[in-house]
Design a protein around this motif. Structure first.
Motif, PDB file in Angstrom:
ATOM      1  N   TYR A  68      19.773 -71.036   1.866  1.00 62.53           N
ATOM      2  CA  TYR A  68      18.630 -70.480   1.141  1.00 62.53           C
ATOM      3  C   TYR A  68      17.295 -70.642   1.855  1.00 62.53           C
ATOM      4  CZ  TYR A  68      17.211 -74.991  -1.045  1.00 62.53           C
ATOM      5  OH  TYR A  68      16.768 -76.268  -1.306  1.00 62.53           O
ATOM      6  N   GLY A  69      17.317 -71.185   3.071  1.00 64.42           N
ATOM      7  CA  GLY A  69      16.128 -71.196   3.902  1.00 64.42           C
ATOM      8  C   GLY A  69      15.205 -72.387   3.778  1.00 64.42           C
ATOM      9  N   HIS A  70      15.586 -73.396   2.986  1.00 64.22           N
ATOM     10  CA  HIS A  70      14.713 -74.553   2.776  1.00 64.22           C
ATOM     11  C   HIS A  70      15.340 -75.856   3.266  1.00 64.22           C
ATOM     12  CE1 HIS A  70      11.962 -72.024   0.563  1.00 64.22           C
ATOM     13  NE2 HIS A  70      12.998 -71.550  -0.093  1.00 64.22           N
ATOM     14  N   ALA A  71      16.188 -75.760   4.261  1.00 62.27           N
ATOM     15  CA  ALA A  71      16.906 -76.942   4.751  1.00 62.27           C
ATOM     16  C   ALA A  71      15.983 -77.991   5.348  1.00 62.27           C
ATOM     17  CB  ALA A  71      17.964 -76.525   5.776  1.00 62.27           C
ATOM     18  N   GLU A  72      14.904 -77.564   5.971  1.00 57.99           N
ATOM     19  CA  GLU A  72      14.014 -78.556   6.588  1.00 57.99           C
ATOM     20  C   GLU A  72      13.492 -79.525   5.533  1.00 57.99           C
ATOM     21  OE1 GLU A  72      10.047 -78.999   9.387  1.00 57.99           O
ATOM     22  OE2 GLU A  72      10.815 -76.990   8.967  1.00 57.99           O
ATOM     23  N   GLN A  73      13.062 -79.006   4.379  1.00 60.29           N
ATOM     24  CA  GLN A  73      12.583 -79.884   3.311  1.00 60.29           C
ATOM     25  C   GLN A  73      13.727 -80.754   2.781  1.00 60.29           C
ATOM     26  OE1 GLN A  73      11.943 -76.623   3.822  1.00 60.29           O
ATOM     27  NE2 GLN A  73      10.370 -75.888   2.440  1.00 60.29           N
ATOM     28  N   ASP A  74      14.912 -80.144   2.603  1.00 53.73           N
ATOM     29  CA  ASP A  74      16.049 -80.863   2.049  1.00 53.73           C
ATOM     30  C   ASP A  74      16.549 -81.968   2.974  1.00 53.73           C
ATOM     31  OD1 ASP A  74      16.034 -79.229  -0.206  1.00 53.73           O
ATOM     32  OD2 ASP A  74      17.543 -77.854   0.608  1.00 53.73           O
ATOM     33  N   CYS A  75      16.312 -81.830   4.267  1.00 56.65           N
ATOM     34  CA  CYS A  75      16.858 -82.770   5.258  1.00 56.65           C
ATOM     35  C   CYS A  75      15.860 -83.814   5.737  1.00 56.65           C
ATOM     36  CB  CYS A  75      17.431 -82.005   6.447  1.00 56.65           C
ATOM     37  SG  CYS A  75      18.884 -81.042   5.996  1.00 56.65           S
ATOM     38  N   GLN A  76      14.625 -83.772   5.247  1.00 53.45           N
ATOM     39  CA  GLN A  76      13.652 -84.805   5.618  1.00 53.45           C
ATOM     40  C   GLN A  76      14.206 -86.164   5.203  1.00 53.45           C
ATOM     41  OE1 GLN A  76      10.757 -84.522   7.341  1.00 53.45           O
ATOM     42  NE2 GLN A  76      11.094 -82.316   7.532  1.00 53.45           N
ATOM     43  N   GLY A  77      14.324 -87.074   6.147  1.00 53.53           N
ATOM     44  CA  GLY A  77      14.798 -88.422   5.848  1.00 53.53           C
ATOM     45  C   GLY A  77      16.307 -88.560   5.691  1.00 53.53           C
ATOM     46  N   ASP A 103      12.798 -67.403  15.207  1.00 49.68           N
ATOM     47  CA  ASP A 103      12.731 -68.134  16.465  1.00 49.68           C
ATOM     48  C   ASP A 103      13.800 -69.223  16.422  1.00 49.68           C
ATOM     49  OD1 ASP A 103      12.205 -69.634  18.714  1.00 49.68           O
ATOM     50  OD2 ASP A 103      10.048 -69.807  18.347  1.00 49.68           O
ATOM     51  N   TRP A 104      15.031 -68.845  16.818  1.00 48.38           N
ATOM     52  CA  TRP A 104      16.162 -69.753  16.681  1.00 48.38           C
ATOM     53  C   TRP A 104      15.978 -71.036  17.495  1.00 48.38           C
ATOM     54  CZ3 TRP A 104      19.337 -71.577  13.583  1.00 48.38           C
ATOM     55  CH2 TRP A 104      20.363 -72.416  14.014  1.00 48.38           C
ATOM     56  N   ASP A 105      15.419 -70.932  18.694  1.00 51.96           N
ATOM     57  CA  ASP A 105      15.224 -72.129  19.513  1.00 51.96           C
ATOM     58  C   ASP A 105      14.343 -73.145  18.791  1.00 51.96           C
ATOM     59  OD1 ASP A 105      16.840 -71.248  21.601  1.00 51.96           O
ATOM     60  OD2 ASP A 105      15.174 -70.300  22.659  1.00 51.96           O
ATOM     61  N   ARG A 106      13.297 -72.662  18.174  1.00 49.60           N
ATOM     62  CA  ARG A 106      12.404 -73.556  17.440  1.00 49.60           C
ATOM     63  C   ARG A 106      13.120 -74.174  16.232  1.00 49.60           C
ATOM     64  NH1 ARG A 106       7.834 -71.526  14.036  1.00 49.60           N
ATOM     65  NH2 ARG A 106       7.442 -73.362  12.845  1.00 49.60           N
ATOM     66  N   THR A 107      13.901 -73.366  15.518  1.00 39.67           N
ATOM     67  CA  THR A 107      14.659 -73.871  14.368  1.00 39.67           C
ATOM     68  C   THR A 107      15.635 -74.953  14.818  1.00 39.67           C
ATOM     69  OG1 THR A 107      14.461 -71.757  13.198  1.00 39.67           O
ATOM     70  CG2 THR A 107      16.245 -73.227  12.502  1.00 39.67           C
ATOM     71  N   ARG A 108      16.368 -74.702  15.898  1.00 33.89           N
ATOM     72  CA  ARG A 108      17.331 -75.680  16.417  1.00 33.89           C
ATOM     73  C   ARG A 108      16.609 -76.975  16.795  1.00 33.89           C
ATOM     74  NH1 ARG A 108      18.790 -73.303  20.618  1.00 33.89           N
ATOM     75  NH2 ARG A 108      17.756 -74.645  22.104  1.00 33.89           N
ATOM     76  N   GLU A 112      17.264 -80.753  15.382  1.00 34.32           N
ATOM     77  CA  GLU A 112      17.635 -81.810  16.330  1.00 34.32           C
ATOM     78  C   GLU A 112      16.643 -82.967  16.204  1.00 34.32           C
ATOM     79  OE1 GLU A 112      17.805 -79.651  20.021  1.00 34.32           O
ATOM     80  OE2 GLU A 112      19.915 -79.098  19.713  1.00 34.32           O
ATOM     81  N   ALA A 113      15.362 -82.654  16.020  1.00 32.33           N
ATOM     82  CA  ALA A 113      14.339 -83.688  15.829  1.00 32.33           C
ATOM     83  C   ALA A 113      14.568 -84.463  14.529  1.00 32.33           C
ATOM     84  CB  ALA A 113      12.939 -83.070  15.843  1.00 32.33           C
ATOM     85  N   ASP A 117      23.123 -83.743  15.385  1.00 30.06           N
ATOM     86  CA  ASP A 117      23.732 -83.657  16.713  1.00 30.06           C
ATOM     87  C   ASP A 117      23.900 -82.217  17.175  1.00 30.06           C
ATOM     88  OD1 ASP A 117      24.297 -86.521  17.268  1.00 30.06           O
ATOM     89  OD2 ASP A 117      25.466 -86.318  15.419  1.00 30.06           O
ATOM     90  N   ARG A 118      24.211 -81.340  16.237  1.00 34.23           N
ATOM     91  CA  ARG A 118      24.356 -79.918  16.571  1.00 34.23           C
ATOM     92  C   ARG A 118      23.818 -79.087  15.415  1.00 34.23           C
ATOM     93  NH1 ARG A 118      28.116 -78.569  21.152  1.00 34.23           N
ATOM     94  NH2 ARG A 118      29.102 -80.530  21.717  1.00 34.23           N
ATOM     95  N   VAL A 119      23.274 -77.928  15.792  1.00 34.07           N
ATOM     96  CA  VAL A 119      22.657 -77.026  14.827  1.00 34.07           C
ATOM     97  C   VAL A 119      23.229 -75.630  15.066  1.00 34.07           C
ATOM     98  CG1 VAL A 119      20.479 -76.134  13.926  1.00 34.07           C
ATOM     99  CG2 VAL A 119      20.555 -78.421  14.954  1.00 34.07           C
ATOM    100  N   PHE A 120      23.715 -74.999  14.002  1.00 33.11           N
ATOM    101  CA  PHE A 120      24.348 -73.689  14.105  1.00 33.11           C
ATOM    102  C   PHE A 120      23.644 -72.684  13.200  1.00 33.11           C
ATOM    103  CE2 PHE A 120      27.623 -76.904  14.836  1.00 33.11           C
ATOM    104  CZ  PHE A 120      28.135 -76.493  16.059  1.00 33.11           C
TER     105      PHE A 120
END
Length: 151
Positions: A68-77, A103-108, A112-113, A117-120
């Motif tokens: 749904y496009g909000h993984a960055e918020q969901d994965c903090q911490g 911008d897939w490179d930026r998303t990956r 990773e940050a 270990d891997r981002v698909f």
């Protein structure tokens, strides 16, 4: 150390408020068919539920899905939670991870940050993730799984 696929456990789920179930259903079937023991946590899974399941099942890998496009918020911490519970597992994330993910490179790099270990992306074939996990866990095919070479 070379490991046997059959003894490898993966914990799989959709993180946060995401309710997209099709992707993890496909992944569960593919990883099971490939010989992994799959623990499917379903949708709307919290970080704590991932960690608890990883500990309870002595998981070798934690696979996070989000569409749904909000993984960055969901994965903090997220990796702090895993570490606090003593989880030492390979971690993957995949799906439509960012709204307007152009911008897939930026998303990956973002994920990773965050410690993955891997981002698909959402177009990744499950076989690619399976091959990556076999590599990351140093799993070699058994004699019966090796391709036969005919003369």
């Amino acid at each position: 150390m070379v490991l046997n696929t059959m003894s490898q456990t993966v914990v799989l789920g959709v993180i946060g408020s995401d309710a997209h179930v099709v992707g993890i259903t496909i992944l569960e079937q593919a990883f099971s068919a490939a010989g992994f023991d799959v623990v499917n946590l379903g949708v709307q899974t919290s970080q704590e539920e991932f960690a608890e399941a990883a500990v309870a099942h002595d998981a070798n890998a934690v696979l996070v899905s989000s569409l749904y496009g909000h993984a960055e918020q969901d994965c903090q911490g997220f990796h702090d939670v895993l570490e606090s519970r003593g989880v030492d597992a390979v971690s993957y994330i995949g799906g439509n991870l960012a709204v307007g993910q152009d911008d897939w490179d930026r998303t990956r790099e973002t994920f990773e940050a965050l410690g993955f270990d891997r981002v698909f992306d959402s177009e990744t074939d499950p076989e690619e993730a399976i091959a990556a996990l076999r590599t990351d866990l140093d799993i070699r095919p058994t004699e019966s799984e090796r391709p036969r070479i005919s003369s």
